[in-house]
Design an enzyme around this catalytic site. Structure first.
Site, PDB file in Angstrom:
ATOM      1  N   ASP A  74       0.871  -1.169   0.000  1.00 33.34           N
ATOM      2  CA  ASP A  74       0.000   0.000   0.000  1.00 33.34           C
ATOM      3  C   ASP A  74       0.911   1.223   0.000  1.00 33.34           C
ATOM      4  O   ASP A  74       1.576   1.508   1.000  1.00 33.34           O
ATOM      5  CB  ASP A  74      -0.895  -0.018   1.238  1.00 33.34           C
ATOM      6  CG  ASP A  74      -1.850   1.164   1.311  1.00 33.34           C
ATOM      7  OD1 ASP A  74      -1.661   2.144   0.556  1.00 33.34           O
ATOM      8  OD2 ASP A  74      -2.775   1.128   2.143  1.00 33.34           O
ATOM      9  N   VAL A  75       0.960   1.958  -1.115  1.00 29.29           N
ATOM     10  CA  VAL A  75       1.929   3.047  -1.230  1.00 29.29           C
ATOM     11  C   VAL A  75       1.623   4.210  -0.307  1.00 29.29           C
ATOM     12  O   VAL A  75       2.472   5.097  -0.131  1.00 29.29           O
ATOM     13  CB  VAL A  75       2.052   3.544  -2.691  1.00 29.29           C
ATOM     14  CG1 VAL A  75       2.548   2.433  -3.598  1.00 29.29           C
ATOM     15  CG2 VAL A  75       0.737   4.133  -3.187  1.00 29.29           C
ATOM     16  N   TYR A 174      -9.281  14.429  -6.601  1.00 26.02           N
ATOM     17  CA  TYR A 174      -8.372  13.820  -7.572  1.00 26.02           C
ATOM     18  C   TYR A 174      -7.595  14.880  -8.349  1.00 26.02           C
ATOM     19  O   TYR A 174      -6.376  14.770  -8.523  1.00 26.02           O
ATOM     20  CB  TYR A 174      -9.178  12.943  -8.530  1.00 26.02           C
ATOM     21  CG  TYR A 174      -8.359  12.217  -9.561  1.00 26.02           C
ATOM     22  CD1 TYR A 174      -7.631  11.082  -9.220  1.00 26.02           C
ATOM     23  CD2 TYR A 174      -8.325  12.648 -10.887  1.00 26.02           C
ATOM     24  CE1 TYR A 174      -6.888  10.398 -10.172  1.00 26.02           C
ATOM     25  CE2 TYR A 174      -7.592  11.975 -11.842  1.00 26.02           C
ATOM     26  CZ  TYR A 174      -6.877  10.847 -11.483  1.00 26.02           C
ATOM     27  OH  TYR A 174      -6.137  10.177 -12.432  1.00 26.02           O
ATOM     28  N   ILE A 207      -8.178   6.801 -21.114  1.00 28.72           N
ATOM     29  CA  ILE A 207      -7.600   5.530 -21.537  1.00 28.72           C
ATOM     30  C   ILE A 207      -8.694   4.465 -21.587  1.00 28.72           C
ATOM     31  O   ILE A 207      -9.447   4.285 -20.620  1.00 28.72           O
ATOM     32  CB  ILE A 207      -6.474   5.091 -20.580  1.00 28.72           C
ATOM     33  CG1 ILE A 207      -5.404   6.188 -20.483  1.00 28.72           C
ATOM     34  CG2 ILE A 207      -5.864   3.770 -21.031  1.00 28.72           C
ATOM     35  CD1 ILE A 207      -4.736   6.546 -21.797  1.00 28.72           C
TER      36      ILE A 207
END
Length: 270
Positions: A74-75, A174, A207
């Site tokens: 988990d970064v 975000y 994307i």
């Protein structure tokens, strides 16, 4: 020290190099992981919950003759990142490229957003970039100190978003995080350049992914009507930009954000 221009035939050859891709098991991350492996790099693929997907990427790389390792991390947790970097170095003996790809992008209108939602998005998308950059840079510098061949120290690539330069409904957390990533990229480039580490960012546009057109048909249609190159992006489009920025072809490029968006940011507003 001035770096020599690479031979074009070897410029994108990453044989003997090691790349760490956070969130490397799905979507853009999977495309990046497989593309670096195709270029010859050994690849560490980090994941949080999607272990089957990460293991599938590793198996695909190995089946093609490459080397890869899946590591759960988990970064947004510093201790996980410490272990992620150390396990990568223990397995492959070095670390040359870090791609900070891990992130989350839930929808939450500003007035309805819970405090925890804000904190989680910034932790995953911005704090995680710092933890990974700091720990990986330390490892790159330490490992480079043992080499006497003048080899450059390393390359760090942060996956941002075109939303860092625009807006999106229900994405205030975000967009703020990604704008932070781009400023962090510039500052990290400043501070790490003296150690021979280049730091850049890639800002993807929309994307394609399985089910996107069905889940968001109006958004996909609006995108296709606006984007100059008339299509959605693919994970490989982003992966190739990362490959370039990590290569000696980009040896004098640091602190920049490369928009890979089919030209949508250049489209007229009206």
């Amino acid at each position: 020290m001035q770096e020599r221009a690479p031979e074009l035939g070897s410029a994108l050859n990453f044989a003997g190099k090691v790349a760490l891709v956070s969130g490397g098991g799905r979507g853009i991350g999977a495309g990046i992981s497989k593309r670096f492996a195709e270029a010859g790099a050994s690849v560490a693929v980090s994941y949080v919950r999607a272990e089957p997907a990460a293991q599938e990427v590793v198996e695909q790389i190995q089946a093609a003759g490459g080397q890869a390792l899946a590591i759960r991390a988990d970064v947004s947790r510093a201790e996980d990142v410490e272990r992620l970097v150390s396990q990568t170095v223990e397995r492959f003996g070095r670390l040359d490229v870090l791609v900070n790809n891990a992130g989350i992008y839930p929808l939450s209108p500003l007035l309805e957003m819970a405090d925890r939602e804000w904190e989680q998005v910034l932790a995953a998308n911005l704090t995680g970039v710092h933890y990974c950059t700091q720990r990986a840079a330390r490892a790159m510098i330490e490992l480079a100190a043992g080499r006497d061949n003048g080899e450059s120290c390393g390359s760090i690539i942060n996956i941002s978003s075109i939303e860092a330069a625009s807006t999106a409904y229900a994405h205030s957390h975000y967009t703020a995080a990604k704008a932070g990533v781009e400023q962090y990229t510039r500052n990290a480039a400043l501070e790490l350049g003296g150690a021979g580490i280049r730091v850049n960012a890639v800002a993807p546009g929309l994307i394609d992914r399985p089910g996107l057109a069905q889940a968001w048909p109006d958004g996909v249609k609006r995108w296709q009507n606006r984007v100059p190159l008339a299509r959605l992006g693919t994970p490989e489009d982003i992966a190739d930009a990362c490959l370039f920025l990590a290569s000696p072809l980009a040896r004098w490029i640091t602190g920049v954000t490369l928009a890979v968006d089919g030209g949508v940011l250049a489209a007229p507003a009206f």
